[in-house]
Design an enzyme around this catalytic site. Structure first.
Site, PDB file in Angstrom:
ATOM      1  CD  GLU A 253     -15.057  62.880  48.996  1.00  0.00           C
ATOM      2  OE1 GLU A 253     -14.433  63.832  49.466  1.00  0.00           O
ATOM      3  OE2 GLU A 253     -16.202  62.977  48.532  1.00  0.00           O
ATOM      4  CB  CYS A 292      -8.078  64.199  52.532  1.00  0.00           C
ATOM      5  SG  CYS A 292      -9.507  64.000  53.596  1.00  0.00           S
TER       6      CYS A 292
HETATM    7  P1  NAP Z   1      -4.189  55.197  47.332  1.00  0.00           P
HETATM    8  O1  NAP Z   1      -2.848  54.587  47.202  1.00  0.00           O
HETATM    9  O2  NAP Z   1      -4.800  55.816  46.151  1.00  0.00           O
HETATM   10  O3  NAP Z   1      -5.113  54.067  47.918  1.00  0.00           O
HETATM   11  C1  NAP Z   1      -6.447  54.311  48.235  1.00  0.00           C
HETATM   12  C2  NAP Z   1      -7.216  53.014  48.257  1.00  0.00           C
HETATM   13  O4  NAP Z   1      -7.307  52.499  46.929  1.00  0.00           O
HETATM   14  C3  NAP Z   1      -6.558  51.909  49.079  1.00  0.00           C
HETATM   15  O5  NAP Z   1      -7.541  51.158  49.731  1.00  0.00           O
HETATM   16  C4  NAP Z   1      -5.867  51.068  48.020  1.00  0.00           C
HETATM   17  O6  NAP Z   1      -5.641  49.758  48.424  1.00  0.00           O
HETATM   18  C5  NAP Z   1      -6.906  51.138  46.931  1.00  0.00           C
HETATM   19  N1  NAP Z   1      -6.453  50.763  45.602  1.00  0.00           N
HETATM   20  C6  NAP Z   1      -5.274  51.042  45.004  1.00  0.00           C
HETATM   21  N2  NAP Z   1      -5.263  50.527  43.758  1.00  0.00           N
HETATM   22  C7  NAP Z   1      -6.449  49.911  43.566  1.00  0.00           C
HETATM   23  C8  NAP Z   1      -7.035  49.175  42.499  1.00  0.00           C
HETATM   24  N3  NAP Z   1      -6.388  49.003  41.349  1.00  0.00           N
HETATM   25  N4  NAP Z   1      -8.270  48.668  42.661  1.00  0.00           N
HETATM   26  C9  NAP Z   1      -8.950  48.840  43.818  1.00  0.00           C
HETATM   27  N5  NAP Z   1      -8.440  49.523  44.868  1.00  0.00           N
HETATM   28  C10 NAP Z   1      -7.216  50.062  44.741  1.00  0.00           C
HETATM   29  O7  NAP Z   1      -4.186  56.317  48.469  1.00  0.00           O
HETATM   30  P2  NAP Z   1      -3.612  56.227  49.946  1.00  0.00           P
HETATM   31  O8  NAP Z   1      -2.134  56.271  49.859  1.00  0.00           O
HETATM   32  O9  NAP Z   1      -4.252  55.124  50.715  1.00  0.00           O
HETATM   33  O10 NAP Z   1      -4.168  57.568  50.564  1.00  0.00           O
HETATM   34  C11 NAP Z   1      -3.492  58.790  50.493  1.00  0.00           C
HETATM   35  C12 NAP Z   1      -4.153  59.708  49.512  1.00  0.00           C
HETATM   36  O11 NAP Z   1      -5.561  59.735  49.739  1.00  0.00           O
HETATM   37  C13 NAP Z   1      -3.711  61.141  49.642  1.00  0.00           C
HETATM   38  O12 NAP Z   1      -3.382  61.609  48.381  1.00  0.00           O
HETATM   39  C14 NAP Z   1      -4.911  61.877  50.192  1.00  0.00           C
HETATM   40  O13 NAP Z   1      -5.039  63.199  49.756  1.00  0.00           O
HETATM   41  C15 NAP Z   1      -6.038  61.067  49.739  1.00  0.00           C
HETATM   42  N6  NAP Z   1      -7.136  61.151  50.695  1.00  0.00           N
HETATM   43  C16 NAP Z   1      -8.261  61.797  50.354  1.00  0.00           C
HETATM   44  C17 NAP Z   1      -9.313  61.875  51.241  1.00  0.00           C
HETATM   45  C18 NAP Z   1     -10.594  62.567  50.908  1.00  0.00           C
HETATM   46  O14 NAP Z   1     -11.565  62.485  51.674  1.00  0.00           O
HETATM   47  N7  NAP Z   1     -10.651  63.234  49.810  1.00  0.00           N
HETATM   48  C19 NAP Z   1      -9.212  61.266  52.485  1.00  0.00           C
HETATM   49  C20 NAP Z   1      -8.035  60.624  52.793  1.00  0.00           C
HETATM   50  C21 NAP Z   1      -7.013  60.558  51.878  1.00  0.00           C
HETATM   51  P3  NAP Z   1      -4.187  49.252  48.911  1.00  0.00           P
HETATM   52  O15 NAP Z   1      -3.855  50.047  50.129  1.00  0.00           O
HETATM   53  O16 NAP Z   1      -4.396  47.818  49.205  1.00  0.00           O
HETATM   54  O17 NAP Z   1      -3.255  49.517  47.767  1.00  0.00           O
END
Ligand code: NAP
Length: 512
Positions: A253, A292
């Site tokens: 997502e 999101c």
């Molecule tokens: P993100 O930076 O992509 O992080 C998402 C998750 O992935 C976090 O738990 C992060 O951990 C983890 N992660 C990052 N690199 C990783 C790796 N190499 N291996 C394993 N895990 C890893 O996104 P965010 O800043 O938290 O969230 C914002 C984004 O999420 C926005 O773009 C939004 O649109 C999207 N979003 C989508 C939905 C949906 O339902 N579609 C819902 C909410 C948000 P760390 O925090 O420890 O880096």
């Protein structure tokens, strides 16, 4: 204090300095997050051994009972989660969306499973399909629990709901879960796990606060990975050999440039005009727009755009930004200063295609807190008249930000909607059934969920931005191409479907 992870049934802290997490409102330190030195291989082995066996002993209704007990335990202690959520910038309304929304989702899943799944550990999907003329040979489909685990990686914005909406179907399917919350709000998810762990079978849930280096090397074809976050991280994870070579199931997502459409019939004075303006402001301000599903692109008839700008600006002028709980505050802070910087950068790109017509990205009046120490931002409404510009269709400002754009006819509208390249949620606000039908049929292929809002449904409508456990949450293309929730569909998605073939009698004896 380093935030503890919950591994192999005990709480333990990672080594080293860790990543500091600051209070979104005051800037003070909340915790540090580190998984350094934690034995993730042992955690995976524990899930496979202890968790899988414990869940495997329970039938679907028994798993539902455990899930319900976990949700009720959380309900008892939700004030603790509200208090922690305030440190992440969430007002009481925001926290309710996350905490109560998460508890409600888990309870809905428990109820759906009790009513809709058999008192068994496998699901028989269909009656025998005859495959021979004499009736001695037939086939039917069964769903069974994979011999694996579910690794669930969550975004920062919904530490409770995001965790529970993934956890519920996985546990019902019999898969033990390892949760990896996002670092900025991991302390909220960890508190929720402390509350629910005792209600769940041993090994059913573990939590890693911090990075998960090497974890994917341990995953394979019986395992499931549920991811919520940015498209960039989704792309990186889905190209891991765990997914590309060993076929671990991967559901994503991701970012989404969701749209809402105002119908030409909804002129000022019609109820739909006000419903549209209200919904846009709600989506911009709940969770300070860090949703999101929030409306990023608002399409309105060209002859109504000035009136819509005026109506939305008037509503935004009533928004009070400040510390959650402070007098009159209706919108809290973003999760942190880095997030605020990201949003400002995205807004600068969007503004290059048009103009900011409400709010100042660099300045905001704040009640009950220091505007610079906390991650505060004004709601920002943009207007882009040149809809051919790529920015509003490509740049996601993950904050209280939305862009108004004009359309001239339905064919042009179809094209504008499609330029989002796949979204989680869309909506049309109109009382003209012909227009609504035309828009929905054009837009459905680009959306996981599409809401029609009008005077008839408004009083009961759950709104544009609220995913419902009974309905699918996910979207094609840019939105990640995944699917979550959707009632029991999500449980089925965690199970292995196998077509069995044999005589009707032997098939019956197998599935009894
Ligand atoms: P993100 O930076 O992509 O992080 C998402 C998750 O992935 C976090 O738990 C992060 O951990 C983890 N992660 C990052 N690199 C990783 C790796 N190499 N291996 C394993 N895990 C890893 O996104 P965010 O800043 O938290 O969230 C914002 C984004 O999420 C926005 O773009 C939004 O649109 C999207 N979003 C989508 C939905 C949906 O339902 N579609 C819902 C909410 C948000 P760390 O925090 O420890 O880096």
């Amino acid at each position: 204090m380093t935030l503890e992870s919950y591994l192999e049934g005990t709480w333990r802290a990672g080594a080293g300095e860790g990543v500091p997490v600051a209070d979104a409102v005051t800037g003070e330190s909340v915790t540090r997050v580190s998984s350094e030195g934690l034995d993730l291989a042992a955690a995976v082995a524990y899930a496979r051994r202890t968790g899988l066996a414990a869940l495997g002993e329970l039938t679907f209704p028994q798993r539902a009972a455990a899930l319900q007990a976990a949700a009720l335990a959380l309900k008892e202690r939700k004030q603790e989660l509200y208090d922690l959520s305030a440190r992440a910038g969430a007002t009481r309304r925001d926290a309710a969306v996350d905490v109560d929304g998460g508890i409600g989702t888990a309870l809905v899943y428990a109820s759906l499973a009790r009513k809709g799944l058999p008192d068994h550990t496998l699901i028989v999907e269909d009656d025998p399909v005859p495959l021979g003329k004499a009736g001695t040979f037939a086939g039917r489909h069964v769903l069974t629990t994979p011999r694996g685990i579910s690794v669930q990686i969550n975004a920062f914005n919904f530490p409770v709901w995001g965790m529970l909406e993934k956890l519920a179907p996985a546990l019902l399917a019999g898969l033990p879960v390892i949760v990896k919350p996002a670092t900025p709000t991991a302390y909220i998810a960890a508190r929720a796990v402390r509350v629910i762990a005792g209600a769940l079978p041993p090994g059913a849930i573990q939590l890693v606060a911090g990075g998960v280096p090497g974890l994917f090397d341990l995953l394979g074809g019986q395992d499931h990975i549920g991811f919520t976050g940015s498209a960039a991280t989704a792309a990186r994870l889905r190209s891991d050999p765990a997914v590309t070579r060993r076929s671990a199931r991967f559901n994503a997502e991701a970012d989404s440039l969701n749209c809402s459409v105002l119908g030409p019939d909804a002129v000022p004075g019609q109820p739909e005009f006000d419903l549209f303006a209200d919904a846009l402001v709600t989506e911009m301000t709940v969770k300070a727009g860090q949703k999101c599903t929030a409306i990023r692109r608002a399409f309105v008839p060209a002859n109504l755009i000035d009136a819509v700008c005026e109506a939305v600006e008037a509503r935004l002028a009533r928004v009070v930004v400040g510390a959650p709980g402070a007098d009159g505050v209706t919108m809290g802070a973003l999760v942190g200063l880095a997030q605020r910087d990201d949003v400002r950068t995205a807004v600068a790109r969007l503004a290059g295609a048009g103009s900011v017509i409400y709010g100042d990205p660099g300045k905001v009046e704040v009640v009950g807190a220091d505007a610079e120490r906390g991650a505060f931002l004004s709601p920002l409404l943009l207007r882009v008249d040149d809809t051919a510009r790529p920015e509003p269709h490509e740049v996601e400002a993950f904050g209280p930000v939305s862009t108004l754009m004009p359309y001239r006819d339905t064919a042009g509208l179809d094209e504008l909607i499609a330029r989002g390249e796949g979204s989680l949620a869309g909506s049309v606000v109109s009382h003209d059934a012909g227009f609504v039908r035309r828009v929905v049929l054009g837009a459905a292929a680009h959306h996981g969920r599409f809401l029609v809002l009008d005077r008839d449904s408004a009083a009961e409508s759950t709104g544009h931005g609220t995913p419902m456990p009974q309905l699918v949450h996910g979207g094609p293309g840019r939105a990640g191409g995944g699917e979550e929730e959707g009632g029991l569909r999500a449980v089925h998605a965690h199970l292995q479907r196998t077509a069995l073939q044999g005589s009707p009698a032997i098939l019956d004896s197998i599935v009894k």
